[in-house]
Design a protein around this motif. Structure first.
Motif, PDB file in Angstrom:
ATOM      1  N   VAL A  71      -3.830   2.390   3.915  1.00  0.00           N
ATOM      2  CA  VAL A  71      -5.212   2.747   3.662  1.00  0.00           C
ATOM      3  C   VAL A  71      -5.679   3.676   4.489  1.00  0.00           C
ATOM      4  CG1 VAL A  71      -7.597   1.738   3.753  1.00  0.00           C
ATOM      5  CG2 VAL A  71      -5.827   0.114   3.219  1.00  0.00           C
ATOM      6  N   GLU A  72      -6.297   4.772   3.707  1.00  0.00           N
ATOM      7  CA  GLU A  72      -6.497   6.102   4.235  1.00  0.00           C
ATOM      8  C   GLU A  72      -8.014   6.245   3.755  1.00  0.00           C
ATOM      9  OE1 GLU A  72      -5.404  10.817   4.993  1.00  0.00           O
ATOM     10  OE2 GLU A  72      -3.918   9.452   4.197  1.00  0.00           O
ATOM     11  N   ARG A  73      -9.166   6.433   4.787  1.00  0.00           N
ATOM     12  CA  ARG A  73     -10.488   6.639   4.453  1.00  0.00           C
ATOM     13  C   ARG A  73     -10.861   5.287   3.483  1.00  0.00           C
ATOM     14  NH1 ARG A  73      -9.217  12.435   3.715  1.00  0.00           N
ATOM     15  NH2 ARG A  73      -9.422  13.115   5.971  1.00  0.00           N
ATOM     16  N   ASP A  74     -11.202   5.593   2.237  1.00  0.00           N
ATOM     17  CA  ASP A  74     -11.540   4.754   1.281  1.00  0.00           C
ATOM     18  C   ASP A  74     -10.415   4.457   0.102  1.00  0.00           C
ATOM     19  OD1 ASP A  74     -11.833   7.143   0.015  1.00  0.00           O
ATOM     20  OD2 ASP A  74     -13.909   6.413  -0.853  1.00  0.00           O
ATOM     21  N   VAL A  75      -9.114   4.754   0.302  1.00  0.00           N
ATOM     22  CA  VAL A  75      -8.125   4.858  -0.676  1.00  0.00           C
ATOM     23  C   VAL A  75      -6.936   3.730  -0.174  1.00  0.00           C
ATOM     24  CG1 VAL A  75      -6.498   5.984  -2.278  1.00  0.00           C
ATOM     25  CG2 VAL A  75      -8.801   7.131  -1.504  1.00  0.00           C
ATOM     26  N   LEU A  76      -6.890   2.728  -0.960  1.00  0.00           N
ATOM     27  CA  LEU A  76      -5.593   2.236  -0.816  1.00  0.00           C
ATOM     28  C   LEU A  76      -4.328   2.285  -1.733  1.00  0.00           C
ATOM     29  CD1 LEU A  76      -4.762  -1.191   0.261  1.00  0.00           C
ATOM     30  CD2 LEU A  76      -4.593  -1.290  -2.236  1.00  0.00           C
ATOM     31  N   THR A  77      -3.280   2.749  -1.216  1.00  0.00           N
ATOM     32  CA  THR A  77      -2.178   3.327  -1.846  1.00  0.00           C
ATOM     33  C   THR A  77      -0.825   2.348  -1.727  1.00  0.00           C
ATOM     34  OG1 THR A  77      -2.776   5.555  -1.601  1.00  0.00           O
ATOM     35  CG2 THR A  77      -0.521   5.065  -2.203  1.00  0.00           C
ATOM     36  N   VAL A  78      -0.191   1.876  -2.610  1.00  0.00           N
ATOM     37  CA  VAL A  78       0.744   1.197  -2.804  1.00  0.00           C
ATOM     38  C   VAL A  78       1.895   2.082  -3.301  1.00  0.00           C
ATOM     39  CG1 VAL A  78       2.082  -0.985  -3.958  1.00  0.00           C
ATOM     40  CG2 VAL A  78      -0.352  -0.818  -3.283  1.00  0.00           C
TER      41      VAL A  78
END
Length: 148
Positions: A71-78
């Motif tokens: 999670v970076e700022r307002d983005v969740l990445t898989v």
């Protein structure tokens, strides 16, 4: 005498028409419109409740150690990778529909999510991400006081 009707697939007039004929035959095959393996991203269900958001991603065949959630700022990445299974000697692939390789999928998080409390669980090929709401964004019940 052969028919020269270009719509008759029994007779092919020239190589270009033969290619088009093959293409249209292939269009009728199951799975033709599926994405190429490098373009595939896992299917996701996104559920919302008063407690927060739950994401379910289908990623069967992926080893849990090959899954990275950030999670970076307002983005969740898989990010994950499904590794190719080694073939036994003398075995050739005739058709391969299951995607292999790495993928990345990102989701924009709403302001209501507490990104510091995200939890991830992987079970039976499904990655479940729990994204709780911020306390200040949870619905509150306001007691109505009666003046006498």
């Amino acid at each position: 005498m052969h028919s020269r009707n270009p719509f008759n697939s029994a007779v092919v007039v020239n190589p270009l028409m033969r290619d088009f004929d093959a293409l249209f035959r292939e269009l009728g095959q199951p799975g033709f419109f599926r994405q190429a393996p490098r373009e595939r991203a896992p299917a996701a269900d996104i559920l919302e409740s008063e407690a927060g958001i739950t994401l379910h991603l289908d990623i069967p065949g992926v080893d849990a150690k090959d899954i990275q959630v950030t999670v970076e700022r307002d983005v969740l990445t898989v990010k994950a990778e499904r590794k190719a299974q080694p073939l036994a000697e003398g075995v050739n692939v005739r058709r391969q529909e299951r995607a292999q390789g790495a993928f990345t999928r990102s989701f924009s998080l709403p302001e209501t999510v507490d990104a510091t409390q995200v939890e991830a669980r992987y079970e039976q090929g499904v990655l479940t991400l729990t994204l709780p709401r911020r306390e200040e964004s949870k619905p509150r019940v306001i007691e109505v006081k009666v003046q006498s």
